[in-house]
Each structure stands twice: as C-alpha cells, then as structure tokens.
Design an enzyme around this catalytic site. Structure first.
Site, short mmCIF file in Angstrom:
data_model
loop_
_atom_site.label_atom_id
_atom_site.label_comp_id
_atom_site.label_asym_id
_atom_site.label_seq_id
_atom_site.Cartn_x
_atom_site.Cartn_y
_atom_site.Cartn_z
N HIS A 82 31.82 -39.88 3.00
CA HIS A 82 32.13 -40.14 4.30
C HIS A 82 31.86 -41.47 4.59
CE1 HIS A 82 31.29 -38.98 8.52
NE2 HIS A 82 30.31 -39.91 8.33
N ASP A 161 26.02 -30.31 16.69
CA ASP A 161 26.19 -31.61 16.48
C ASP A 161 27.13 -31.80 17.61
OD1 ASP A 161 26.15 -34.39 15.51
OD2 ASP A 161 28.11 -33.67 14.99
N ARG A 168 25.34 -37.26 23.75
CA ARG A 168 24.75 -38.85 23.69
C ARG A 168 25.89 -39.77 23.87
NH1 ARG A 168 24.58 -38.17 17.55
NH2 ARG A 168 24.10 -40.44 17.37
N SER A 183 23.24 -36.36 12.71
CA SER A 183 24.71 -36.04 13.05
C SER A 183 25.40 -35.79 11.87
CB SER A 183 24.87 -36.87 13.93
OG SER A 183 26.17 -36.71 14.37
N LYS A 187 26.87 -32.19 9.20
CA LYS A 187 28.28 -31.99 9.01
C LYS A 187 28.33 -31.93 7.47
CE LYS A 187 29.29 -35.01 11.98
NZ LYS A 187 29.51 -35.69 13.19
N1 URA Z 1 29.46 -40.45 13.25
C1 URA Z 1 28.67 -39.29 13.51
O1 URA Z 1 29.22 -38.26 12.99
N2 URA Z 1 27.60 -39.07 14.28
C2 URA Z 1 26.90 -40.16 14.73
O2 URA Z 1 25.95 -39.98 15.48
C3 URA Z 1 27.68 -41.30 14.69
C4 URA Z 1 28.73 -41.50 13.86
#
Ligand code: URA
Length: 433
Positions: A82, A161, A168, A183, A187
C-alpha cells in the site's frame, strides 16, 4: 452509553474504553450517531490524539464494520502493498508482478486517483479491456491460477472508514496520525493478506510533509498490523519530487513496462526493488540480501515482465499494447516546456506537478469526474539535473488545447532553479519493521 459522554471524554483528553470506541463505530455506521456528533469526536481525536490501544481498537472496529475478505482458499503466502499516495507512483505495476513471479500470491485491491495523486485502478483501466471488477469468485480463481489479480475495491470493505473519511475530508480532520493509521490499516486488514508492505511517502506531494511524521505513522501502522497477527513492514520514501518520469495513466503504464522489460536504472526502479525485496523477505522468511537478489533476478531474466503480461491477459486487457507500447492511444495535443535560464533544478513541487496533470485531464478534482487516460506529463529533467536555457524540462499531453497555458503556468510555478547543485536527499529514508 451516550455519544455525548464519549465526545466530552475525548475533548477533555481522557482515553476512551474499547466498548466506547466500538459503540461509536457501530452507531455511526448504522446511522444512530449523526455526522455532527462524529465530526465533533473526530476533532477531539485530532486535537488530543489516541494511545496505541485506542488506535488498535478503532482500526479493528472499522475493519470489522463490513466484509473481511477470506483468502484462505488461496494456496501460498498472500501479500499486499500500500502506498500512502504520491505523484508518478506506479510501483504497484512493477512490484506486484515481481513478487508474483517469485511465488507470492498477490490478491490486491487498489484505488482510483483523487486530487493530485494517481490511483492504480485508473492506470490499469488505461489498458483496453482490462477488468478491475471481476466477481469475488473470479478474483480468487485468478490469484490461484496466475498468482496475481489487481482489482478495485469489491464488496463492502471497511464501510466505517468510507463514511468517516468523507467526513474527515469535509471537517479538516484528515491530517491526524491515529486517524490515518487506523483508516489505512482497517482496509488492509479487511483485504485479508498475510504480509503487508507499506510505502509511506513524505514530502511536498505526500500527506506527511516530514520524514519524522512519516516515521511516526509507519510505526503506528506496523504496530497495528502486528497486533492483528499480520506480517507488516513500512518503507519511508521521498515524495518531494514525482517518482519516475511519467505522470498520467497510459504514460505510467508505459514507464512501468519499460522497467519490467529493461530493468532501467531510476528512482522508480530503486523504490520498486526495495518494496519487492521487503515483501519477499517477509513472505519467504529470508534475508534482505537474498530477497533483493531474487527480485533483481526476476527483473533481469524477464519473469516479472512475463507475469505482468499474464496478469493483463487474465484480466482481459489487450496484451498487444504492452508488447508494443507505441500502440497506446495518444493525446491530440502536446507541448514542450523549456528552461527559462541556465542552472540546476533545485526543487520540483510534486503536489503542484500532480495538479498540473489534473488540469491536463489525467486526474480528478471530484470522485465523479472522468479521466483522460492519455493525458499527462513526461519529465525530461528532475531535481538535481543541470539545465541550459531553452532545454526541454518536460512535455505535457492533453486532448483539451485550452488547458495547455494554465498547465504550463502551474508546472513552472512548481520548479525552482539554483546556481549550485542542490544537496541530494536519500530516496529511501528508513524501513520500519
Ligand atoms: N489514505 C487513507 O486511506 N486514509 C487516510 O486517512 C489517509 C490516506
């Protein structure tokens, strides 16, 4: 339990109990807790932070708020990577086939581009016919057969999220380390892989502007992942300057193919090799040196390129485009940007260059916007390079001629010149594991 009391506790800097965090996430997802209450709690977290236990609980609650992907039917070690997002970052297109060619199972979900940062799903969709939305059964079957399948998010992964991130974004609470860490990791945990390598970017084009913040975020994410029983490492890499030379979907696929085919030496190759080596090290339990040797061999002997072709074919993409990248569609207009003076390029603001790509049509301002796959930028010079007046620094591509002038202006505002060679920053700051 009342959300009012949870908000006031966090407002006063008191740590939250696991049951309170769970109450908040469940209540917010089912609509009993309202946006204004969630926004107040997010701001309290933004201002007062969270300890490791609170952050881990928040992550697990968000991960379990929707589907948890079951990859147990896949034989072998499942791996994921990621990136926290950057400009010109096409490392997934290189790293995923390298590690798949070395026996790892890549069952990867990727995102689309938004704002100045690009997304892997858009890049893959720039290959005619490439299907990023197979059924869940086909997704697993493809990973079993070819060792790799890269798709957009399927199912209902971490819906808490999704909802919280949108809130947010609208309430100036994105830039909080516990909120970003939970966050991202919610995932990644829901996506099911056993080994996860994170590429945490820092610099002008990244969420984290300093290496110190990126290190703190990395440590938190690695701790959360390990706490959840996964094998996790994080690479902290520079995003002051765009990665590689091409920005824009088709252009980025072309650059990735060049590296897979020829192993060309570049900053992009260095970050990709480092990410792939860390994945192999975690997944196969071997030393860094042995892992890196395997990765370099997979690039050199063509097996990573062959795996990329296999992936494109298995997901319905036209492999002729990969075998001869001149066949990709091109933008109707191009324009060369030249140096206004002699000197060195001392800085290239990655965020502004990413936004130049958006003006040209390569990215989105809003989620609903469509993307012009052919649009983008080729950088002929990068930070540290010597230029003479009128040398070509970059070439921009678009199907909208009207956009050329404003794109050139924004691009030039991103580039600084100096009389002396700027100090070279390390591309990879640290690996946290
Ligand atoms: N990428 C994400 O998936 N979440 C965040 O809070 C910031 C970047």
């Amino acid at each position: 339990m009342r959300i009012y009391d949870i908000i006031s506790k966090k407002r006063d800097g008191i740590e939250l109990l696991d049951e309170e965090i769970s109450f908040f996430i469940k209540g917010y997802v089912n609509g009993e807790i309202k946006d204004y209450q969630a926004a107040a709690l997010l701001m309290a977290i933004y201002l007062n932070g969270m300890n490791d236990r609170e952050m881990t609980t928040l992550t697990l609650e968000m991960a379990h708020s929707g589907d948890m992907l079951d990859l147990s039917a896949i034989e072998g070690v499942t791996v994921d990577k990621h990136s926290t997002g950057g400009v010109g970052d096409k490392t997934t297109l290189i790293v995923a086939p390298i590690v798949a060619s070395l026996g790892c199972k890549v069952a990867k979900m990727s995102g689309r581009g938004l704002g100045h940062t690009g997304g892997t799903v858009d890049k893959l969709e720039s290959i005619d016919g490439f299907n990023v939305a197979p059924t869940p059964e086909k997704f697993i079957e493809t990973v079993q057969k070819t060792g790799i399948c890269v798709v957009g998010q399927t199912g209902d992964l971490a819906p808490a999220d999704k909802k919280l991130y949108a809130l947010r974004d609208a309430t100036a609470t994105v830039g909080s380390i516990p909120l970003i860490a939970s966050s991202i990791m919610s995932k990644k945990l829901a996506a099911g892989s056993q080994c996860i390598v994170l590429d945490v970017k820092y610099g002008s084009g990244a969420f984290m502007k300093t290496a110190e913040d990126a290190e703190q975020l990395s440590q938190k994410m690695v701790e959360i992942g390990k706490g959840a029983g996964r094998n996790v490492a994080a690479l902290i890499s520079d995003m002051d300057t765009p990665l590689g030379k091409n920005i824009g979907n088709t252009l980025e696929v072309i650059e990735a193919v060049e590296i897979l085919r020829n192993g060309t030496d570049s900053d992009l190759t260095e970050v990709s090799v480092e990410l792939a080596s860390n994945i192999i090290m975690l997944a196969q339990g071997i030393s860094y040196t042995d892992a890196k040797n395997k990765v370099l061999a997979a690039l050199k002997d063509g097996s990573a390129y062959k795996k990329f072709l296999e992936m494109v074919s298995a997901q319905g993409g036209n492999t002729e485009l990969i075998e001869n990248t001149d066949k990709f569609k091109k933008s109707a207009f191009s324009h060369k940007i030249t140096a206004p003076r002699d000197g060195y390029i001392s800085f290239m603001d990655a965020e502004k260059i990413g936004s130049t790509g958006v003006i040209l049509g390569a990215g989105r301002v809003n989620k609903e916007d469509t993307v012009d796959y052919t649009a983008g930028i080729i950088l002929h010079k990068k930070t540290g390079d010597r230029v003479n007046k009128d040398d070509i620094i970059a070439e921009i591509f678009t199907n909208d001629k009207e956009k050329i002038k404003s794109a050139e202006e924004l691009f030039m505002s991103a580039v600084c010149f100096s009389n002396t060679m700027p100090e070279k920053k390390p591309l990879i700051y640290k690996v946290v594991s």
